[in-house]
Write an enzyme that holds these catalytic residues in place. Structure first.
Site, PDB file in Angstrom:
ATOM      1  CB  CYS A  98      66.279  -0.281  30.896  1.00 33.54           C
ATOM      2  SG  CYS A  98      65.111   0.845  31.692  1.00 33.54           S
ATOM      3  CB  CYS A 110      59.338   0.376  27.166  1.00 32.60           C
ATOM      4  SG  CYS A 110      59.460  -0.422  28.790  1.00 32.60           S
TER       5      CYS A 110
END
Length: 255
Positions: free
Chosen positions: A70, A180
């Protein structure tokens, strides 16, 4: 021993998918913090708390290394976690350097969550590699929620991307960096809107770095899935399999 991979939700499955291709004889734990997704809308202090709790969970479940799959969590917490824990902790780094090296004769657009775009880690990375001032940043926070709903190329998604990217003249851009892990599910949508722009993500580089920091084992491959510390089964497991199938299909058609 196992390799732990975690994300705020299902975005990090794209990192797990890459890991399973490159490390076919390792065992994995995948942890989606579905209770707190999306991290991009949380404070830095909240994210640090979530990450700390997950890393402790991974250590308690016999992990020899942990991948923070992440970008937002990496930006907020990886430096602190490396100081606290004596275990390899691998973070995500957007493929900005790769984009500049490969397509640096044109501009580079990096898409990420607001926390990642504004974070010191991203700004330091851009300053380090962007000597010709070719890199621009844009936040696309809604894509995380679209991904969690398995809404990938609907009219609403395409309208959102068109609006968010409308201020950029893509005749000047050679590459778009997906900063992302949730954004990897939208590669076909990005490709539909920007067919001439090269799409890059940091997944392979992350797993390559992981491989340099662990002792490889010859095990029977397996994955345990958890949603916020609860073992996944039934319909939740079928949901995960649909995400993995989407990633495989995009790989198969070369996106």
């Amino acid at each position: 021993m196992k390799i732990g991979i975690f994300d705020s939700g299902i975005g990090g499955l794209s990192v797990l998918y890459e890991a399973m291709q490159l490390l076919p004889h390792e065992q994995f734990i995948y942890y989606a913090d579905e209770k707190h997704v999306p991290y991009g809308e949380k404070t830095r202090e909240e994210i640090i708390g979530y990450v700390d709790e997950i890393i402790q969970f991974m250590i308690d479940h016999n992990c020899k290394a942990i991948v923070i799959a992440c970008n937002t969590a990496t930006s907020a917490a990886v430096a602190l976690m490396r100081k606290k824990y004596d275990i390899p902790i691998i973070g995500m780094e957007p493929a900005v350097k790769k984009a500049v090296d490969l397509y640096g004769n044109q501009k580079v657009l990096v898409c990420a969550t607001p926390i990642t775009v504004k974070g010191k880690k991203m700004l330091d990375l851009v300053e380090r590699v962007d000597k010709d001032h070719l890199v621009d940043l844009v936040a696309l926070p809604k894509l995380v929620r679209f991904a969690e709903k398995q809404e990938f190329n609907s009219d609403e998604v395409l309208a959102y991307l068109k609006e968010a990217l409308s201020k950029f003249d893509f005749k000047e851009y050679g590459s778009l960096v997906l900063g992302c892990t949730h954004f990897n599910y939208f590669k076909d949508s990005f490709h539909q809107l920007l067919p001439h722009v090269h799409l890059l993500d940091g997944n392979r580089g992350t797993i390559n770095y992981l491989m340099k920091n662990i002792e490889l084992e010859n095990l029977e491959s397996s994955v345990e899935y958890y949603y916020s510390a609860k073992r996944v089964s039934g319909e939740e497991l079928k949901r995960i399999e649909r995400y993995l199938e989407r990633l495989k299909n995009m790989k198969d058609i070369g996106i």
